[in-house]
Structure formats: structure tokens, C-alpha cells
Design an enzyme around this catalytic site. Sequence first.
Site, PDB file in Angstrom:
ATOM      1  N   ARG A 216      -1.763   4.688   8.769  1.00 39.42           N
ATOM      2  CA  ARG A 216      -0.853   3.980   7.864  1.00 39.42           C
ATOM      3  C   ARG A 216       0.118   4.929   7.144  1.00 39.42           C
ATOM      4  O   ARG A 216       1.098   4.485   6.570  1.00 39.42           O
ATOM      5  CB  ARG A 216      -1.645   3.105   6.888  1.00 39.42           C
ATOM      6  CG  ARG A 216      -2.468   2.024   7.611  1.00 39.42           C
ATOM      7  CD  ARG A 216      -2.710   0.820   6.748  1.00 39.42           C
ATOM      8  NE  ARG A 216      -1.455   0.260   6.297  1.00 39.42           N
ATOM      9  CZ  ARG A 216      -1.334  -0.526   5.232  1.00 39.42           C
ATOM     10  NH1 ARG A 216      -2.408  -0.842   4.530  1.00 39.42           N
ATOM     11  NH2 ARG A 216      -0.160  -0.998   4.881  1.00 39.42           N
TER      12      ARG A 216
ATOM     13  N   CYS B 215      -0.454  -7.865  -0.993  1.00 39.09           N
ATOM     14  CA  CYS B 215      -0.316  -6.796   0.017  1.00 39.09           C
ATOM     15  C   CYS B 215       1.022  -6.845   0.742  1.00 39.09           C
ATOM     16  O   CYS B 215       1.477  -5.837   1.272  1.00 39.09           O
ATOM     17  CB  CYS B 215      -1.406  -6.911   1.073  1.00 39.09           C
ATOM     18  SG  CYS B 215      -3.035  -7.230   0.436  1.00 39.09           S
TER      19      CYS B 215
ATOM     20  N   HIS C 297      -9.786  -2.711  -1.472  1.00 42.46           N
ATOM     21  CA  HIS C 297      -8.818  -2.324  -2.500  1.00 42.46           C
ATOM     22  C   HIS C 297      -9.129  -3.061  -3.811  1.00 42.46           C
ATOM     23  O   HIS C 297      -9.629  -4.190  -3.778  1.00 42.46           O
ATOM     24  CB  HIS C 297      -7.401  -2.743  -2.091  1.00 42.46           C
ATOM     25  CG  HIS C 297      -6.813  -1.958  -0.962  1.00 42.46           C
ATOM     26  ND1 HIS C 297      -6.287  -2.549   0.165  1.00 42.46           N
ATOM     27  CD2 HIS C 297      -6.644  -0.625  -0.799  1.00 42.46           C
ATOM     28  CE1 HIS C 297      -5.816  -1.615   0.982  1.00 42.46           C
ATOM     29  NE2 HIS C 297      -6.035  -0.433   0.430  1.00 42.46           N
TER      30      HIS C 297
ATOM     31  N   ARG D  13      -9.931   4.583   0.188  1.00 43.23           N
ATOM     32  CA  ARG D  13      -8.536   4.924   0.478  1.00 43.23           C
ATOM     33  C   ARG D  13      -7.882   5.794  -0.617  1.00 43.23           C
ATOM     34  O   ARG D  13      -6.862   6.436  -0.369  1.00 43.23           O
ATOM     35  CB  ARG D  13      -7.701   3.639   0.618  1.00 43.23           C
ATOM     36  CG  ARG D  13      -8.165   2.695   1.721  1.00 43.23           C
ATOM     37  CD  ARG D  13      -7.713   3.157   3.085  1.00 43.23           C
ATOM     38  NE  ARG D  13      -8.186   2.269   4.145  1.00 43.23           N
ATOM     39  CZ  ARG D  13      -7.483   1.256   4.621  1.00 43.23           C
ATOM     40  NH1 ARG D  13      -6.287   0.983   4.127  1.00 43.23           N
ATOM     41  NH2 ARG D  13      -7.980   0.513   5.589  1.00 43.23           N
TER      42      ARG D  13
ATOM     43  N   ASP E  36       0.804  -1.223   0.000  1.00 46.90           N
ATOM     44  CA  ASP E  36       0.000   0.000   0.000  1.00 46.90           C
ATOM     45  C   ASP E  36       0.833   1.267   0.000  1.00 46.90           C
ATOM     46  O   ASP E  36       0.322   2.354  -0.270  1.00 46.90           O
ATOM     47  CB  ASP E  36      -0.953  -0.007   1.205  1.00 46.90           C
ATOM     48  CG  ASP E  36      -1.986  -1.106   1.064  1.00 46.90           C
ATOM     49  OD1 ASP E  36      -2.498  -1.274  -0.055  1.00 46.90           O
ATOM     50  OD2 ASP E  36      -2.252  -1.810   2.051  1.00 46.90           O
TER      51      ASP E  36
HETATM   52  C1  CIR Z   1      -5.633  -2.128   6.006  1.00 50.00           C
HETATM   53  O1  CIR Z   1      -6.820  -2.042   6.293  1.00 50.00           O
HETATM   54  O2  CIR Z   1      -5.020  -1.195   5.513  1.00 50.00           O
HETATM   55  C2  CIR Z   1      -4.914  -3.434   6.286  1.00 50.00           C
HETATM   56  N1  CIR Z   1      -5.492  -4.046   7.432  1.00 50.00           N
HETATM   57  C3  CIR Z   1      -5.008  -4.371   5.107  1.00 50.00           C
HETATM   58  C4  CIR Z   1      -4.243  -3.877   3.934  1.00 50.00           C
HETATM   59  C5  CIR Z   1      -4.262  -4.843   2.813  1.00 50.00           C
HETATM   60  N2  CIR Z   1      -3.518  -4.347   1.724  1.00 50.00           N
HETATM   61  C6  CIR Z   1      -3.809  -4.524   0.452  1.00 50.00           C
HETATM   62  O3  CIR Z   1      -4.850  -5.066   0.139  1.00 50.00           O
HETATM   63  N3  CIR Z   1      -2.994  -4.018  -0.423  1.00 50.00           N
END
Ligand code: CIR
Length: 276
Positions: free
Chosen positions: A92, A262, A170, A139, A73
Site C-alpha cells: 500500500r 476509508c 484500524h 499498521r 490510509d
Molecule cells: C487494507 O487492508 O489495507 C484494506 N483492505 C482495507 C483498508 C481500510 N481502510 C481503513 O479502514 N481506513
Amino acid sequence: MPASMKSRVVVLVRPVPRSFARATTQMWAGEPPDLAQARAQHAAYVEALEALGATLRVLPEAPDLPDSCFVEDQAVVAGARALVTRSGHPVRQREAPEVAAALRALGTLEVREMQAPATLDGGDVLRLGRTLFVGRSARTNEAGITALRQTFEPIGFTVRDLALPPSVLHLKCVCSVPDASRGLVVLAAGSLDPAVFTGPDLEEVILVPREEAYGANTLGWGGRVLVSEGYPNTRKRLHRLGLEPIALATSEIEKADGALTCLSVPVFGPALGLAP
Ligand code: CIR
């Protein structure tokens, strides 16, 4: 593995932090993840990346940033550029500086950093050859998409944006490119219109059944593809397309709304020799 294969892909990963049980969740509604098991699953993932020929860059653990292992991310890398993102989740945003430092340390990339008010999570960006598909999610905002265009269109990429249903965290929660060296897209049936995927590099959209939606998140290159265990139809489809699926346990990663892509930022650059 011949030495020449080793340096084709550099992959950034970050350890599962001790605070992982407090990771943000929007999709998972059950029990929190088990730390020891999540770490074991992450270790197997890292080993599988190495078996695919990746050279790893392991970022320092961020003990108090529960989502910090979801390094995808934090950056979008394409060609010889990297855009360090500004996550749409405020907490984040604190993960970004270490990712920027690691990308700079590679010495092969021009690294840019997204500025407020833009937000974008790398999980919303799907790269298919020279096309970057970007999902508008909770996001990723308009300014984030503009920053993506401004970074990558001047170096020959096309950015195509698409709307995501509010239930989807996402874009890559419902689709992925299983082999960076081919034009295949794996897509969960009933999530997005397959017709949104177009472009000169598209070979085929592979629809996997609704009940295997989580399995649509895959990752690979050079004919081998990492898949989550427990999605037999997805595996079969990939196999029929000439790919070799490698199944990994991701139960604890899923409990933090994460999946295979991720957990890493692969860097394929002209200097690294694959899919620049
Ligand atoms: C979030 O909510 O940001 C994390 N718990 C999960 C992120 C997952 N990332 C992705 O799908 N690229």
C-alpha cells in the site's frame, strides 16, 4: 445547494480499481467483493459526498493497486497541514505518491511525507476537534505516532495514542466522528473503553451495540451523516442527537475490510471554512 456551501470541504477520492477483488483482508473471511457492485456503491458514496456540499478531487485509478480506493490510509490532514503516511502494509506504500500530488495541487496545505521506519495508516487516526486520537495497530508503529505528533502538535493539535486489540485493523473500524462540526464519537460497545475519549472538544460518546460494530464507522459534517445501511440502532441514536443519517450500501466495500471513512480524505481547512 447554495454556491457558498460548495467550497467548504474538498474531498479526495480514488476509483475502485479493476483488481479490487484481490484487496487485502484481515477481518473479512468470506467471498471476495464483486467489482461492478463495489463500483456502484462507490459511485453512490461519491454522490452522497457531493450532496453534503463537498468539492471532489478524483485521483487517477490505480488498476494494479487493489486497495487504492481506501485513500484515507494515505494521508492525515488537519489545519493547514497534511502528512502523507507510509502505510504499514508494504504494498500500500505505492499508493502514496498520487495522494501527495493531489494534496499539493490543492495549493492550501503544507504537505509533509512520512519517512521510514515510521508507518501509519490514516484509518488509525480519529480527529475530534483539536485532538487527534491514534491507534497503535499492526499498521501504525511508534515512529509513525511520533511523526504525527511532530507534524500536528506545533500547529495546535494534541495527539493521544491508544492501544488497539490485535483483532482490530484500524482505530476507525470501531469508532468515528459522525459530524466534523460536533464533538460526538460513535463507538462500538465492547471494543474500546469509552473513557479513552477525552478532551475539550468532546460532547458525547455514543455507544452502539456490538452487533452494529461495523456501523460505527460514519462520516459527515454540517448535521448530515453517512452511515452504512442495515444498522438501525446506530441510525436511531444519531437521529436523536439531531443528525440526519443518510444510509449507503457498503456490502462490497466491507468485503475488502473497508468502510465509509476509508474511501475519502476530507480537507477542512481555514481556507475552506469548516473546522480548521
Ligand atoms: C487494507 O487492508 O489495507 C484494506 N483492505 C482495507 C483498508 C481500510 N481502510 C481503513 O479502514 N481506513
